[in-house]
Design a protein around this motif. Structure first.
Motif, PDB file in Angstrom:
ATOM      1  N   UNK A  38      29.509  48.003  45.831  1.00  0.00           N
ATOM      2  CA  UNK A  38      30.703  48.818  46.079  1.00  0.00           C
ATOM      3  C   UNK A  38      31.723  48.148  46.987  1.00  0.00           C
ATOM      4  N   UNK A  39      32.990  48.417  46.698  1.00  0.00           N
ATOM      5  CA  UNK A  39      34.065  48.105  47.631  1.00  0.00           C
ATOM      6  C   UNK A  39      34.306  49.381  48.429  1.00  0.00           C
ATOM      7  N   UNK A  40      34.796  49.227  49.651  1.00  0.00           N
ATOM      8  CA  UNK A  40      34.999  50.388  50.511  1.00  0.00           C
ATOM      9  C   UNK A  40      36.412  50.399  51.086  1.00  0.00           C
ATOM     10  N   UNK A  41      36.766  51.552  51.620  1.00  0.00           N
ATOM     11  CA  UNK A  41      38.074  51.754  52.233  1.00  0.00           C
ATOM     12  C   UNK A  41      38.391  50.614  53.212  1.00  0.00           C
ATOM     13  N   UNK A  42      39.581  50.034  53.046  1.00  0.00           N
ATOM     14  CA  UNK A  42      40.041  48.969  53.933  1.00  0.00           C
ATOM     15  C   UNK A  42      39.718  47.565  53.479  1.00  0.00           C
ATOM     16  N   UNK A  43      38.846  47.415  52.474  1.00  0.00           N
ATOM     17  CA  UNK A  43      38.500  46.079  51.992  1.00  0.00           C
ATOM     18  C   UNK A  43      39.719  45.350  51.440  1.00  0.00           C
ATOM     19  N   UNK A  44      39.737  44.044  51.633  1.00  0.00           N
ATOM     20  CA  UNK A  44      40.692  43.162  50.970  1.00  0.00           C
ATOM     21  C   UNK A  44      39.949  42.525  49.807  1.00  0.00           C
ATOM     22  N   UNK A  45      40.444  42.749  48.605  1.00  0.00           N
ATOM     23  CA  UNK A  45      39.776  42.269  47.402  1.00  0.00           C
ATOM     24  C   UNK A  45      40.611  41.202  46.716  1.00  0.00           C
ATOM     25  N   UNK A  46      39.942  40.333  46.004  1.00  0.00           N
ATOM     26  CA  UNK A  46      40.592  39.387  45.104  1.00  0.00           C
ATOM     27  C   UNK A  46      40.218  39.810  43.689  1.00  0.00           C
ATOM     28  N   UNK A  47      41.218  39.891  42.817  1.00  0.00           N
ATOM     29  CA  UNK A  47      40.972  40.248  41.427  1.00  0.00           C
ATOM     30  C   UNK A  47      41.454  39.088  40.566  1.00  0.00           C
ATOM     31  N   UNK A  48      40.538  38.560  39.748  1.00  0.00           N
ATOM     32  CA  UNK A  48      40.860  37.411  38.902  1.00  0.00           C
ATOM     33  C   UNK A  48      41.008  37.853  37.450  1.00  0.00           C
ATOM     34  N   UNK A  49      41.627  36.996  36.660  1.00  0.00           N
ATOM     35  CA  UNK A  49      41.862  37.284  35.248  1.00  0.00           C
ATOM     36  C   UNK A  49      41.866  35.962  34.488  1.00  0.00           C
ATOM     37  N   UNK A  50      41.015  35.877  33.457  1.00  0.00           N
ATOM     38  CA  UNK A  50      40.913  34.647  32.685  1.00  0.00           C
ATOM     39  C   UNK A  50      40.852  34.974  31.195  1.00  0.00           C
ATOM     40  N   UNK A  51      41.683  34.301  30.412  1.00  0.00           N
ATOM     41  CA  UNK A  51      41.652  34.429  28.956  1.00  0.00           C
ATOM     42  C   UNK A  51      40.411  33.715  28.431  1.00  0.00           C
ATOM     43  N   UNK A  52      39.556  34.434  27.677  1.00  0.00           N
ATOM     44  CA  UNK A  52      38.340  33.807  27.158  1.00  0.00           C
ATOM     45  C   UNK A  52      38.289  33.761  25.636  1.00  0.00           C
ATOM     46  N   UNK A  53      39.173  34.512  24.953  1.00  0.00           N
ATOM     47  CA  UNK A  53      39.183  34.471  23.490  1.00  0.00           C
ATOM     48  C   UNK A  53      40.546  34.917  22.991  1.00  0.00           C
ATOM     49  N   UNK A  54      40.923  34.352  21.861  1.00  0.00           N
ATOM     50  CA  UNK A  54      42.220  34.665  21.275  1.00  0.00           C
ATOM     51  C   UNK A  54      42.053  34.783  19.768  1.00  0.00           C
ATOM     52  N   UNK A  55      42.569  35.861  19.223  1.00  0.00           N
ATOM     53  CA  UNK A  55      42.580  36.088  17.780  1.00  0.00           C
ATOM     54  C   UNK A  55      44.026  36.321  17.350  1.00  0.00           C
ATOM     55  N   UNK A  56      44.199  36.643  16.079  1.00  0.00           N
ATOM     56  CA  UNK A  56      45.525  36.877  15.520  1.00  0.00           C
ATOM     57  C   UNK A  56      46.293  37.960  16.283  1.00  0.00           C
ATOM     58  N   UNK A  57      45.643  39.111  16.490  1.00  0.00           N
ATOM     59  CA  UNK A  57      46.322  40.253  17.110  1.00  0.00           C
ATOM     60  C   UNK A  57      45.584  40.782  18.338  1.00  0.00           C
ATOM     61  N   UNK A  58      44.678  39.980  18.893  1.00  0.00           N
ATOM     62  CA  UNK A  58      43.961  40.440  20.082  1.00  0.00           C
ATOM     63  C   UNK A  58      43.591  39.265  20.975  1.00  0.00           C
ATOM     64  N   UNK A  59      43.360  39.597  22.234  1.00  0.00           N
ATOM     65  CA  UNK A  59      42.863  38.626  23.207  1.00  0.00           C
ATOM     66  C   UNK A  59      41.733  39.293  23.984  1.00  0.00           C
ATOM     67  N   UNK A  60      40.865  38.474  24.543  1.00  0.00           N
ATOM     68  CA  UNK A  60      39.802  38.983  25.400  1.00  0.00           C
ATOM     69  C   UNK A  60      39.935  38.326  26.766  1.00  0.00           C
TER      70      UNK A  60
END
Length: 120
Positions: A59-81
């Protein structure tokens, strides 16, 4: 991207409410567009979440400083993952895999290259 946990993000015990991890991830995906002077919603063209796999580790709790990452792992014609993590001091608290469909006029459509580049 840095996110601070506010009181509004938590339940009565000061723990981040489970659905808010999904919101944190959405916020980061939107921010990737804003940082490039673009919008994640452009009139009749936009991404929608088609599928989510979520793993809640600690769990994260009140006051925490978080890092949120995002990485493209798959690509199709009309969708990405995308693979995303929420971390506190390099410790993984949450992981998510998000399949996003690209719609134009509410129909699946080829993802323009400039939108793919937002995630690279």
């Amino acid at each position: 991207m840095k996110i601070r946990v506010y009181y509004e993000d938590t339940d009565v015990g000061g723990i981040v409410y489970y659905a808010n991890y999904l919101k944190f991830c959405e916020r980061v995906r939107s921010e990737l567009f804003f940082q490039k002077g673009m919008s994640p919603h452009n009139g009749d063209e936009f991404f929608v979440v088609k599928h989510v796999e979520a793993k809640y580790i600690k769990p994260a709790i009140f006051g925490d400083d978080l890092d949120v990452t995002c990485k493209l792992i798959d690509r199709k014609f009309a969708s990405i993952t995308m693979y995303q993590e929420v971390l506190r001091d390099n410790e993984v608290l949450f992981t998510g895999k998000f399949k996003l469909a690209f719609l134009k006029n509410f129909k699946p459509s080829r993802i323009p290259e400039d939108l793919i580049n937002v995630f690279l």
